[in-house]
Design an enzyme around this catalytic site. Structure first.
Site, PDB file in Angstrom:
ATOM      1  N   ASN B 250      -2.537  72.098 -32.971  1.00  0.00           N
ATOM      2  CA  ASN B 250      -3.821  72.205 -32.265  1.00  0.00           C
ATOM      3  C   ASN B 250      -4.934  72.748 -33.147  1.00  0.00           C
ATOM      4  OD1 ASN B 250      -4.260  71.656 -29.217  1.00  0.00           O
ATOM      5  ND2 ASN B 250      -2.146  72.338 -29.324  1.00  0.00           N
ATOM      6  N   ASN B 275       5.929  70.850 -23.582  1.00  0.00           N
ATOM      7  CA  ASN B 275       4.735  70.422 -22.850  1.00  0.00           C
ATOM      8  C   ASN B 275       5.044  69.514 -21.661  1.00  0.00           C
ATOM      9  OD1 ASN B 275       5.065  67.727 -23.682  1.00  0.00           O
ATOM     10  ND2 ASN B 275       3.959  68.107 -25.582  1.00  0.00           N
ATOM     11  N   CYS B 338      -1.264  79.017 -22.863  1.00  0.00           N
ATOM     12  CA  CYS B 338      -0.618  77.849 -23.433  1.00  0.00           C
ATOM     13  C   CYS B 338      -1.737  77.056 -24.091  1.00  0.00           C
ATOM     14  CB  CYS B 338       0.159  77.058 -22.380  1.00  0.00           C
ATOM     15  SG  CYS B 338      -0.671  76.873 -20.791  1.00  0.00           S
ATOM     16  N   ASP B 340      -4.197  74.837 -22.087  1.00  0.00           N
ATOM     17  CA  ASP B 340      -5.319  75.005 -21.165  1.00  0.00           C
ATOM     18  C   ASP B 340      -5.126  76.168 -20.203  1.00  0.00           C
ATOM     19  OD1 ASP B 340      -5.434  71.458 -21.142  1.00  0.00           O
ATOM     20  OD2 ASP B 340      -6.829  72.825 -22.147  1.00  0.00           O
ATOM     21  N   TRP B 342      -3.152  76.388 -17.600  1.00  0.00           N
ATOM     22  CA  TRP B 342      -2.969  76.123 -16.165  1.00  0.00           C
ATOM     23  C   TRP B 342      -1.604  75.549 -15.824  1.00  0.00           C
ATOM     24  CZ3 TRP B 342      -8.018  72.919 -16.655  1.00  0.00           C
ATOM     25  CH2 TRP B 342      -7.801  71.749 -17.396  1.00  0.00           C
ATOM     26  N   ASP B 343      -0.729  75.409 -16.832  1.00  0.00           N
ATOM     27  CA  ASP B 343       0.625  74.924 -16.569  1.00  0.00           C
ATOM     28  C   ASP B 343       1.662  76.000 -16.877  1.00  0.00           C
ATOM     29  OD1 ASP B 343      -0.547  71.767 -17.678  1.00  0.00           O
ATOM     30  OD2 ASP B 343       0.064  72.259 -15.634  1.00  0.00           O
ATOM     31  N   ARG B 344       2.071  76.052 -18.159  1.00  0.00           N
ATOM     32  CA  ARG B 344       3.090  77.037 -18.535  1.00  0.00           C
ATOM     33  C   ARG B 344       2.621  78.457 -18.230  1.00  0.00           C
ATOM     34  NH1 ARG B 344       3.895  73.755 -24.135  1.00  0.00           N
ATOM     35  NH2 ARG B 344       1.729  73.226 -23.590  1.00  0.00           N
ATOM     36  N   ARG B 384      -0.987  66.581 -11.464  1.00  0.00           N
ATOM     37  CA  ARG B 384       0.417  66.823 -11.745  1.00  0.00           C
ATOM     38  C   ARG B 384       1.320  66.202 -10.698  1.00  0.00           C
ATOM     39  NH1 ARG B 384      -1.318  67.442 -15.852  1.00  0.00           N
ATOM     40  NH2 ARG B 384      -1.682  69.335 -17.065  1.00  0.00           N
TER      41      ARG B 384
END
Lengths: 410, 539
Positions: B250, B275, B338, B340, B342-344, B384
């Site tokens: 990244n 991911n 992570c 963004d 908003w997931d992990r 999602r």
């Protein structure tokens, strides 16, 4: 019933050294015939009655392999014996716990299987169940997998799979379900045997009875099952449970056959938690005592040895200790509700689980699971007490009402 | 309820995956919201309902002697295998289902037409049931170190964050704005959970736009403010939940991770959760294993291993455990991100809170947790979960994994949750059902724009009504357990048959301990009433 009789032909263990002194055989077969049949079966283990299914009168018999050999020997008395269990016009099933290949190869060593030509009314089904060192290897690999402290999920699953333990569980349960199906659904009699008739045979016959007979799911019934189908039937505990998974030396005859049986019972218990009078602790206790025990129950390889060792005189019986009420209360299943059902376990891989109570017992704390068990016992106990209280109050009220009426009448 | 049938087809068979029992004939109905199959052949009429929103894929299978097969895969892992007599009927059902299961505009979603005949007041009360401010108060906020700020009230700082966020008092508006320019999508570090006992905090954000060498004074000040809000610890952790390689990659895109040299007194750590694409593929493989007809034990275990699914679950759980330990044992604050955030990040922060605080293991607490860490903090439920016809690469079982982690904890700690497995399954169903407004859209701003709070209903009152079926009879109460310290050795994780083979009834235990105990609980109430009635009657 009147179709069966007790035979004491083996009371000195002279006909079959691994059988108990008394066996149950068809009435139409006399002792002389039995002697001939004994000569036709591996280790003299001629077919005997294992279970009688009250619902339809069908039976399950067990034996060892017939000594057909490469010449295709036959024994008319053996044929007559098992044919005696058939109803007119109906077929029977022979469940051979060896693969077809293995059964065929056995002929070269003097063994074999029942040939269609001589046993036309019997349909033979092969349900391969592994034996001996393969099972011991399986146990050793499983235990090693459970002790692996590396935090690697792939390695765990891979080792679990490679141990094949759960595969054996599935095989054994499937064979037992098959035997039970033949008896209950097909309404046919069944004969179960492998090679010696002392290992996989007993797994199948005892598990089939758990499936078919609610009596075997009570504590006394299960004890009696173990005594009949394992101890008296001559499962060689001494050999099989001599050493366990951690021993360094390799001996030829060890195999966790009885443990696999207990694991299968646990699998069924997990699927039918309300159908067993005993709980998981009971099974774990039996597992422990089979390997090392201060009681004499599991010593020796058969009744012959036990009587020669004078065990009933010199040792105490496990059952006398277990059945004392203060011990028994630890082994009771609070969810038990007696029923008269035949229970069919699922053998899908998703339905079978690793028996954590045995294999992960020392690798993880049981505190939280114990607390859950305790909570469950309390919920059920409290309800029973409430019910009793309500009943007592109702009785009291009824008595008072009768008293009142009597007063009025006076 | 009198459904208006859009379509009705006779002579349809529903095949049972698990048994080979001969399928009976029934009738298939399509309504505006559901597919309903009625099997009237047996003595007992049996209905199978499938919500259109739950349908993930519909496939036509090759013609068989029995007819024209249609295979439906649902997002809650229900698989329905129909065989339809006539080709024309099959095609009509197929095209209808394709259209009904893939709405294009948000307004087409069920939540906007769902009408349970509730008064306006009650509907509004339903939305007010969960108030995040109350949870912050429970943590003692606002206090000397933390405050609830409205700097984002018009979404100027971050348009995927809620209007009210918790930041250190020491971070003034300039610091907040400055930091927002240095974080992906403006998702600045904010408080997730404050551990009152020692002032350690769990905070969350997105990756810094650091590239190979960029710095941002305000962002460094922000982290300093977070660290100093916990005077009990000389350092704080910064946890990047991505694998190191991905995070490094990244940097080439001008993003990346925190350089320990630039931020005072931080200890940086990679946790290595894969991911969303890896997770999507993993679930796909798992479901293939679950759908295999008559697998051997080896097939199953090998398939399970190859899917990697439990490996990922363990990774998420390990991360949650790390956070909880850092806060409780090391008394250090942790900032988690992570890419963004908003997931992990959502998975890990909510899991850690659950491990630390028994409140989140109650009905109300769990609802608060989801409203806070998932809904308010902008987990993109719509993408999602594939609510609308969109990019399939955005679909990923992130929330499913979180729910499974909670279930795994229930297996290890059976007495510590107020609710049972069915509560989890109901929530999971409704994340996909779009029957309620809570999970629509991708963030708070979007929900406001869609007027969710005026036009739809909240899930939570609906679930609370069913409390008696969804409760855990073994729950020992709020104070019985404090922090949970789960064992995360691989053998501690079980395959969740109740989720991934939920509808294969033959695979589950035939006698259900949960039902037995729940009926004990309701029987207990009746008996207690009886007893007190009888006691009152006797003089």
């Amino acid at each position: 019933t009147d179709e069966w009789r007790l035979s004491c032909i083996n009371k000195e263990f002279s006909v079959c050294p691994s059988y108990p002194p008394v066996v149950i055989v068809p009435k139409s077969v006399d002792d002389e015939a039995l002697r001939k049949v004994a000569m036709f079966r591996h280790g003299s283990r001629f077919p005997v009655l294992s279970y009688y299914h009250k619902k339809n009168g069908m039976v399950m018999m067990r034996s060892s392999q017939p000594l057909t050999g490469t010449n295709g020997r036959r024994c008319k008395e053996d044929e007559k014996l098992i044919n005696a269990t058939l109803r007119p016009g109906k077929r029977g099933y022979i469940i051979d716990t060896r693969s077809l290949n293995v059964a065929q190869q056995a002929r070269a060593k003097g063994g074999g299987f029942e040939q269609e030509a001589h046993y036309p009314q019997w349909r033979r089904i092969h349900k391969c169940i592994e034996r001996f060192n393969i099972l011991q290897e399986s146990l050793i690999k499983l235990v090693e997998a459970c002790n692996d402290q590396s935090h690697n999920m792939d390695r765990w699953l891979s080792k679990l799979e490679a141990s094949n333990w759960l595969t054996h569980i599935k095989e054994i349960l499937t064979a037992a379900c098959l035997a039970a199906q033949c008896i209950d659904r097909e309404g046919a009699s069944v004969l179960v045997h492998g090679t010696e008739g002392t290992d996989s045979t007993l797994q199948v016959t005892s598990l089939a009875q758990i499936i078919l007979d609610p009596g075997c799911r009570t504590i006394r019934g299960f004890e009696s099952l173990v005594v009949r189908e394992w101890l008296q039937a001559g499962h060689p505990f001494q050999q099989r449970c001599a050493q366990s998974a951690y021993s360094n030396s390799k001996q030829k005859w060890e195999a966790p056959v009885f443990l696999l049986f207990l694991d299968c019972v646990w699998q069924i218990l997990r699927q039918f938690p309300c159908s067993f009078e005993f709980n998981e602790q009971f099974l774990i206790m039996l597992f422990e005592h089979a390997y090392a025990s201060q009681f004499g129950t599991f010593l020796g390889n058969n009744e012959n040895e036990r009587s020669k060792l004078k065990l009933p005189q010199k040792t105490m019986s496990l059952w006398s200790w277990v059945n004392r009420s203060e011990e028994l209360s630890k082994f009771q299943n609070p969810l038990f509700e007696a029923n008269s059902l035949v229970i069919w376990p699922s053998v899908a891989p998703q339905s079978l689980q690793l028996w954590e109570g045995v294999f992960l017992r020392w690798n993880r704390p049981s505190k939280f699971l114990d607390e859950a068990h305790e909570e469950m016992i309390n919920i059920i106990k409290y309800n029973k007490e409430l019910q009793a209280k309500v009943n007592a109050l109702r009785r009291q009220l009824a008595e008072m009402e009768t008293d009142d009426r009597m007063q009025e009448n006076l | 309820f009198h459904p208006l049938f859009m379509l009705q087809v006779e002579n349809v068979k529903l095949l049972d995956r698990y048994t080979n029992r001969k399928a009976a004939n029934g009738t298939l109905y399509l309504t505006a919201t559901h597919l309903i199959y009625v099997d009237a052949s047996a003595e007992v009429r049996k209905e199978t309902w499938i919500l259109h929103h739950h349908i993930a894929t519909v496939e036509k299978l090759p013609l068989t002697t029995a007819g024209y097969p249609l295979l439906i895969h649902c997002k809650n892992f229900h698989v329905a295998h129909f065989v339809i007599g006539q080709e024309r009927d099959c095609h009509e059902v197929y095209t209808s289902l394709l259209k009904l299961s893939q709405p294009v505009k948000p307004e087409e979603l069920y939540a906007f037409s769902y009408n349970p005949k509730m008064s306006k007041e009650n509907r509004e009360i339903g939305w007010k049931l969960i108030d995040l401010k109350v949870d912050y108060q429970r943590m003692g906020i606002p206090n000397d170190y933390w405050e609830i700020t409205d700097v984002n009230k018009d979404y100027e700082v971050c348009n995927t964050y809620p209007p009210e966020i918790v930041v250190p008092r020491a971070a003034n508006k300039a610091v907040v704005i400055g930091s927002s320019r240095f974080r992906s999508r403006g998702r600045i570090p904010v408080l997730s959970y404050l551990y009152k006992e020692n002032n350690a905090a769990i905070c969350r954000c997105s990756q810094p736009l650091s590239g190979f060498s960029a710095r941002c004074l305000e962002d460094e000040q922000m982290l300093q403010a977070i660290r100093e809000a916990n005077p009990g610890s000389p350092f704080m952790y910064v946890v990047d939940t991505r694998p190191k390689l991905n995070a490094m990659a990244n940097r080439a895109a001008g993003k990346g991770y925190e350089n320990e040299d630039n931020y005072d007194n931080i200890r940086f750590k990679f946790i290595g959760i894969e991911n969303i694409h890896v997770m999507r593929n993993s679930l796909q493989k798992l479901l293939e294993v679950c759908e295999t007809k008559s697998p051997s034990m080896s097939d199953f275990l090998t398939g399970l291993e190859n899917s990697g699914w439990l490996r990922h679950i363990k990774a998420v759980m390990d991360a949650g455990v790390f956070l909880a330990k850092a806060v409780k044992d090391e008394k250090a604050s942790v900032l988690v991100h992570c890419s963004d955030g908003w997931d992990r990040t959502a998975q890990v922060c909510s899991l850690a809170s659950l491990l630390l605080d028994p409140f989140y293991r109650t009905f109300k607490g769990f609802m608060v947790l989801i409203e806070k860490e998932w809904i308010a903090m902008g987990h993109k439920f719509s993408h999602r979960c594939g609510h609308l016809d969109g990019d399939p690469k955005e679909v990923s079982p992130v929330f499913t994994q979180f729910v499974e982690c909670v279930w795994q904890l229930m297996q290890q700690f059976p007495c510590t949750f107020e609710f049972n497995e069915r509560f989890l399954l109901e929530i999971h169903d409704h994340v996909f059902s779009c029957q309620f407004g809570n999970f629509l859209g991708t963030c708070h701003k979007e929900r406001e724009d869609l007027k969710i709070f005026e036009k739809t209903h909240s899930l939570w009152p609906f679930l609370l009504q069913k409390k008696q079926e969804l409760r855990n009879p073994l729950y020992r109460g709020f104070t019985a357990y404090k922090e949970l310290q789960p064992n995360t050795l691989p053998f501690s994780f079980q395959f969740w048959c109740g989720m991934y083979n939920r509808f294969d009834k033959g695979m589950h235990p035939k006698q259900c301990v949960l039902d037995h105990l729940l009926s004990c609980m309701s029987q207990k109430l009746k008996l207690e009433d009886n007893a007190s009635e009888l006691e009152n009657v006797s003089p």
